[in-house]
Every structure is written in structure tokens, then in C-alpha cells.
Write a protein that holds these residues in place. Structure first.
Motif, short mmCIF file in Angstrom:
data_model
loop_
_atom_site.label_atom_id
_atom_site.label_comp_id
_atom_site.label_asym_id
_atom_site.label_seq_id
_atom_site.Cartn_x
_atom_site.Cartn_y
_atom_site.Cartn_z
N TYR A 86 4.00 1.51 -1.33
CA TYR A 86 4.58 1.61 -2.67
C TYR A 86 3.53 2.11 -3.66
O TYR A 86 3.80 2.99 -4.48
N ASN A 87 2.33 1.57 -3.57
CA ASN A 87 1.24 2.00 -4.43
C ASN A 87 0.92 3.48 -4.21
O ASN A 87 0.71 4.23 -5.16
N SER B 57 0.83 -1.21 0.00
CA SER B 57 0.00 0.00 0.00
C SER B 57 0.86 1.26 0.00
O SER B 57 0.50 2.26 -0.61
#
Length: 129
Positions: A11-12, A9
Motif C-alpha cells: 500500500y505504501n 509495504s
């Protein structure tokens, strides 16, 4: 390619914030040329890198030191379909990267691009993941 040991989450969220900023920059640029946004990711040594470059309006050199400050924004166009920025995206990108031993910074963009943000995250020391 090994992945950095950060929550997916996070990195996203980093990638999404960088994409949104780049999209605002290319839509704000007036002209005939279609805007370009380029993502590039690679591992080098003990680091994972994510770079997002765009051909948008660019960031004036006088403001480059401030773009990672919370609540500082360069997008204030009322005509932009994406709205104006709140000044939190790059601050969250930097804070998220630093929380896991990384960093986020503006770097010299590749040829034909106006802006490039590079995020560096550590890779697992033991090569797992």
C-alpha cells in the motif's frame, strides 16, 4: 475504516509511486500557479479506493492506454529536479493491485485537476482487519 488485506509495504509503495508521478507532473508544468496533488481514500461496498489527482501537465489521450505498460514513460525532461521516469511506477502500481484482486486505472479527474489515478483493492469479505 477497514483496511484492504494487502501488505502495508505494498500500500505504501502504491501511494509513493502515485505521489512521485504526480510530483513530476506538477513540477514539469510551467506557469505561475502552484501545483496541487490530492489524495483521497474511501471504502465503498466491498472495495477500498485510493485516488491521486494532480494539476500537472496531464497525459495526452493518445498515450493514456500505454502509461501502465512497463518501461513506458512520459517524463523525459533533463531539467526536472526529480529526473526522468523509468516507466516502472505505474506498471508496479497496477501489478501490485492486480496481485491482490484489485485494479489501477486512469479516471476522469475532478474539476481543476489534469490527471487522476484510481486504485481499487478488495476489502476483507468477513469485515475483519
Amino acid at each position: 475504516m477497514l483496511a484492504p488485506p494487502v501488505p502495508v509495504s505494498l500500500y505504501n509503495g502504491i501511494a509513493l509511486n502515485l505521489y512521485t508521478n504526480a510530483l513530476k507532473a506538477v513540477t514539469a508544468k510551467v506557469g505561475k500557479d502552484r501545483g496541487k496533488i490530492a489524495f483521497r481514500a474511501w471504502n465503498e461496498g466491498k472495495w477500498h479506493y485510493l485516488e491521486v489527482s494532480d494539476t500537472g501537465v496531464g497525459i495526452p489521450s493518445a498515450l493514456q492506454e500505454r502509461v501502465f505498460d512497463p518501461l513506458f514513460t512520459t517524463t523525459q525532461s533533463k531539467n526536472d529536479p526529480l529526473g526522468s521516469g523509468m516507466g516502472l511506477g505505474l506498471a508496479l502500481v497496477r501489478r501490485g493491485a492486480e496481485a491482490f484482486g484489485g485494479r489501477a486505472e486512469l479516471v476522469i479527474p475532478p474539476a481543476e485537476f489534469a490527471t487522476c489515478v484510481r486504485v481499487r483493492l478488495p476489502l476483507p469479505a468477513d469485515g475483519t482487519r
